[in-house]
Design an enzyme around this catalytic site. Structure first.
Site, PDB file in Angstrom:
ATOM      1  N   ASP A 310      -0.632 -13.131  36.108  1.00 27.88           N
ATOM      2  CA  ASP A 310      -0.391 -11.918  36.894  1.00 27.88           C
ATOM      3  C   ASP A 310       0.856 -11.193  36.371  1.00 27.88           C
ATOM      4  OD1 ASP A 310      -0.452 -10.027  39.077  1.00 27.88           O
ATOM      5  OD2 ASP A 310      -1.510 -11.517  40.262  1.00 27.88           O
ATOM      6  N   ASP A 423      -6.069  -4.296  37.709  1.00 28.22           N
ATOM      7  CA  ASP A 423      -5.744  -4.340  39.135  1.00 28.22           C
ATOM      8  C   ASP A 423      -5.259  -2.974  39.615  1.00 28.22           C
ATOM      9  OD1 ASP A 423      -5.614  -5.553  41.565  1.00 28.22           O
ATOM     10  OD2 ASP A 423      -3.777  -6.672  41.177  1.00 28.22           O
ATOM     11  N   GLU A 426      -8.067   1.552  42.104  1.00 31.07           N
ATOM     12  CA  GLU A 426      -8.823   2.488  42.971  1.00 31.07           C
ATOM     13  C   GLU A 426      -8.604   3.964  42.609  1.00 31.07           C
ATOM     14  OE1 GLU A 426      -8.356  -1.362  44.557  1.00 31.07           O
ATOM     15  OE2 GLU A 426      -6.757   0.082  44.245  1.00 31.07           O
ATOM     16  N   GLU A 428      -4.673   2.593  43.650  1.00 27.00           N
ATOM     17  CA  GLU A 428      -4.191   2.193  44.970  1.00 27.00           C
ATOM     18  C   GLU A 428      -3.509   3.338  45.708  1.00 27.00           C
ATOM     19  OE1 GLU A 428      -1.357  -1.192  46.900  1.00 27.00           O
ATOM     20  OE2 GLU A 428      -3.202  -1.693  45.871  1.00 27.00           O
ATOM     21  N   ASP A 491      -8.366  -8.323  48.395  1.00 29.29           N
ATOM     22  CA  ASP A 491      -7.355  -9.222  48.960  1.00 29.29           C
ATOM     23  C   ASP A 491      -7.781  -9.780  50.316  1.00 29.29           C
ATOM     24  OD1 ASP A 491      -5.895  -8.632  46.726  1.00 29.29           O
ATOM     25  OD2 ASP A 491      -4.544  -7.226  47.698  1.00 29.29           O
ATOM     26  N   HIS A 550      -7.983 -18.047  43.671  1.00 30.80           N
ATOM     27  CA  HIS A 550      -6.826 -17.161  43.438  1.00 30.80           C
ATOM     28  C   HIS A 550      -6.169 -16.876  44.784  1.00 30.80           C
ATOM     29  CE1 HIS A 550      -4.349 -14.083  41.561  1.00 30.80           C
ATOM     30  NE2 HIS A 550      -4.716 -13.231  42.490  1.00 30.80           N
TER      31      HIS A 550
END
Length: 833
Positions: A310, A423, A426, A428, A491, A550
């Site tokens: 990550d 990651d 979108e 975000e 999430d 995860h």
């Protein structure tokens, strides 16, 4: 991704102008629509004429024109172009070309019919109305059709009063989504459990229990209203863009999804290692910690194929460093050596990336200079605050930005990185005022993740043409599967409430073409340390597309850090996952060829059984497994419905169940309820530490005999696990297992196309296990030669009285390289002398 991203973002977003604007937009959008829809523009739509072009029909009205074309005899597309507007032909979703389907036009005083030998469109002249039929059966019809209000553009349809509706992307609303208003705006939902109306994948598509689909081929944000007013209506609502949709029909659910994925693209076959186990958490802080974790998997004999690193690979802190996109060498001093060492062990290294470049990152000045960022109204880099810091966003629609971003991926891939995790895609936080090269934020928001996956997929085709990419993405759209995108469900809360909706999410997404939707095994958000929950989630993971525990680091996600009892149960599940790779890899091949989801609703088995419309807690894993996860603590038994089309056997005990009934099945601690279809062949291998050592040289094939199944066929696909388009290149093997049962004997045939690829075994040692044999066979022939039947466990052929199985071992030798002749082996077992 990160426990504090959305959790702490809530405070920021609640007080931000951006979020206030979004909320205001949603509220006003709805209220104005209600007011203005009383006076639809389409109420006065008048038919003016039509023109037959070679490959399409144009219908003219007083306020615009319709362009109608058939892609084939099961897919038809309709576009409305309002007067004084031009037609935008570009689609992010559709890649299919029209075939040579012959369409016939029939006109009379009342109607025009545009007809293929399957799907057809009927246009009523007065009052103006468009209806869609398949094989003479009405599917759906425009009611008011196109409507324009002050704030939105709408396409309105009539529905049957009883049809159930699916689709709209990833949400937790129950399988039948009729009665919901679905916002089309990709957004993360941190810590969700049993209700989530909006998530990372907003797909503008509706599927009906009548076995058709409507796909709205438009990128900008909006809504899907699935009959919230209880007046049998469907509304697609958008802020702008194309007024184009495709109606897709199918003979059955499998055909429908095949047609849709033919329209929007098939998922490439992932590399075989993707079907192994991942070591992942938020997050590994250092090279030392990462190495120790991988080594612990090996020490504990728990298979693992990849480790995901990550955000700490590019910075020591959570905030202020996103966008560095280069190794933080204080924490990872020898990354190339680490990657190489892992590769020797058979473990791939996966890195996370995000599309945000913080103003405090090492690359901010470079990003500004290279003009790769989205801009404001005067052309300057658009800067804004979100949880990680003050940031800009990479504009994936600028050629220079795509090259800049891909060069980073390319260089790290050359260093040995084995795959990518995208990651926050979108994106975000994506302010409406922000401008991309091809439009405003709200016009491309829902396809940003889609375009990001495209960038990586196309980069691999250009620079690494011999490698199948691994592209894990939190957001995407219609057709994203064709770029090899692997979605996950965001999430999710680390709780029983978080586990419960995972089957619904994966089943729905599989119906919408994204067959690899999966969850963070064990749950992500929160610090609940519940070993029963963890074990049950991992047991379910054996039968979901990707096996990837995860979580936030407060409670370890990796089984190697659990207590011995939990570790043992986790090890059993992971080893079963590896044993099933031949079966699972064949499911992936089916998905690649036909778009068939790996996880399938029971509705597919009994499409006319209305009781199954809402069922997601039990599902089909491929054609031959029936799976019913445990999603409640301390559950001693679970009610399971067995589809009536088959008899079923408990995968672990061989207990027999009659189809068409519901049974109360007792639970076991070391596995969830799993059943096998009578007549099925299940190919399996011995588990390995990593798929680097995977081989089908030693192959165990389990056949589930039942006298009711007179004939059955199963297939097994194999290739080298890494060559792109291996099937199209002929570098594969397709094995077929067939059974025939009559009153005297059972005959099993093994056949292979004898294709060639670099890892193909010269000879296979086959262990055929025939289940449900209650009496010792009178005789067994192998290729018409009688073989001796010995006591249980002795010799090559034996009957196990206690297990009620017959085991037959034999060698299956392939022909010489290049010989395409079919290999065959025949095994016959006599019931009677």
């Amino acid at each position: 991704m990160v426990f504090c991203i959305t959790k702490l973002l809530k405070k920021y977003l609640t007080n931000s102008n951006i979020m206030i604007k979004k909320t205001f937009f949603s509220t006003i959008f709805l209220s104005i629509l209600v007011a203005n829809s009383l006076f639809p523009q389409s109420a006065e739509r008048k038919f003016k004429g039509f023109k037959d072009f070679k490959n399409q029909l144009e219908v003219y009205t007083n306020d615009g024109k319709y362009i109608i074309k058939a892609y084939n005899h099961k897919i038809i597309e309709t576009s409305f172009i309002p007067e004084n507007e031009s037609f935008n032909k570009f689609s992010y979703a559709v890649v299919m070309q029209q075939d040579k389907t012959a369409a016939q036009i029939i006109e009379n005083n009342k109607y025009i019919t545009y007809k293929t030998n399957g799907i057809s469109v009927k246009i009523e002249k007065s009052p103006f109305r468009i209806s869609y039929y398949f094989n003479g059966k009405l599917l759906i019809a425009e009611n008011k059709g196109y409507i324009k209000t002050d704030t939105s553009e709408i396409i309105n349809f009539s529905l049957d009063k009883n049809e159930a509706l699916f689709g709209g992307g990833a949400r937790v609303l129950g399988m039948n989504r009729r009665g919901n208003r679905l916002e089309l705006y990709n957004r993360a939902h941190y810590g969700y459990t049993t209700h989530s109306p909006l998530m990372n994948y907003s797909i503008p598509m509706v599927l009906s229990s009548k076995i058709y689909a409507v796909h709205f081929d438009n990128a900008p944000i909006g809504f899907l209203d699935l009959d919230t007013k209880k007046n049998n209506s469907l509304n697609y609502e958008t802020i702008s863009g194309r007024k184009t949709y495709q109606v897709i029909a199918g003979e059955n659910w499998y055909d429908l999804i095949d047609q849709y994925t033919e329209l929007t693209g098939k998922q490439p076959l992932p590399p075989r290692w993707v079907f192994g186990n991942f070591s992942s958490r938020f997050g590994y802080h250092s090279e030392k910690e990462t190495r120790e974790t991988v080594n612990k998997f090996i020490k504990d004999s728990i298979p693992v194929d990849a480790v995901i690193i990550d955000i700490y690979w590019f910075g020591k802190e959570i905030k202020g460093e996103m966008g560095n996109l280069s190794w933080h060498t204080d924490s990872f001093p020898t990354p190339k050596k680490m990657i190489a060492d892992f590769k020797k062990l058979g473990v791939k290294t996966i890195l996370v990336t995000e599309p945000f470049i913080l103003t405090t990152s090492k690359r901010w000045d470079e990003a500004v200079k290279e003009k790769i960022l989205c801009v404001d109204s005067v052309g300057k880099p658009f800067r804004y605050d979100f949880y990680f810091g003050n940031t800009g966003l990479i504009d994936l629609y600028k050629p220079e930005a795509k090259k800049w971003f891909w060069d980073i991926y390319k260089n790290l891939t050359l260093d040995g990185i084995g795959g990518w995790w995208g990651d926050l895609g979108e994106p975000e936080v994506h302010p409406s005022e922000l401008q991309h090269a091809n439009g405003g934020a709200d016009e491309v928001h829902n396809v940003y993740g889609h375009s990001w996956a495209q960038l990586i997929a196309e980069g691999y085709k250009k620079d690494f043409p011999d490698t199948r990419p691994f592209i894990l993405m939190r957001a995407g759209s219609s057709g994203s599967q064709r770029f090899g995108l692997i979605p996950w469900s965001g999430d999710v809360n680390r709780s029983w409430g978080g586990l419960k909706p995972q089957t619904e999410i994966s089943l729905q997404m599989g119906m919408q073409g994204l067959g690899y939707m999966h969850s963070d095994l064990g749950g992500f958000a929160g610090d609940l340390d519940d070993t029963e929950l963890y074990v049950r989630w991992l047991q379910y993971g054996v039968f979901q597309p990707i096996y990837r525990p995860h979580a936030q680091e407060e409670v370890a996600s990796e089984p190697v850090f659990k207590d011995e009892k939990t570790k043992k149960l986790a090890r059993e599940s992971i080893k079963l996952r590896y044993r099933l790779i031949p079966y699972n890899y064949t499911l992936a091949f089916e998905n690649n060829q036909k778009g068939t989801p790996l996880m399938r609703p029971l509705l597919f088995e009994e499409p006319n059984n209305e009781k199954l419309i809402t069922v997601s807690g039990t599902y089909l894993w491929g054609n031959n497994f029936l799976v019913s996860p445990i999603t409640e603590a301390g559950l001693l038994s679970k009610k399971v419905y067995f589809p009536k089309s088959s008899t079923w056997f408990d995968f672990f005990t061989d207990k027999k169940y009659t189809g068409g009934k519901e049974y109360d099945v007792e639970t076991e601690k070391n596995h969830i309820p799993v059943f096998v279809r009578a007549g099925a062949f299940i190919p399996m291998v011995k588990p390995v530490q990593t798929t680097k050592y995977y081989s089908t040289k030693e192959l165990s094939v389990h056949y589930y005999f039942d006298r009711s199944v007179k004939n059955s066929t199963s297939k097994m696909y194999d290739d080298d696990g890494e060559t792109p388009n291996a099937f199209e290149k002929g570098e594969y093997e397709l094995m077929e297992f067939k059974s025939t049962v009559n009153s005297e004997k059972l005959t099993i045939n093994f056949e292979s196309n004898n294709g060639n690829y670099k890892t193909k075994p010269a000879t296979r040692n086959i262990e055929l296990v025939i289940h449900n044999i209650s009496e010792k066979p009178k005789k067994i022939l192998l290729d018409n030669k009688k073989t001796k039947i010995t006591k249980s466990g002795i010799g090559k052929t034996y009957w196990n009285k206690n297990d009620k199985t017959v085991v037959i071992n034999f060698d299956w030798t392939g022909n010489e390289k290049g010989d395409k002749k079919t290999q065959r082996r025949r095994i016959s077992r006599w019931f009677f002398a």
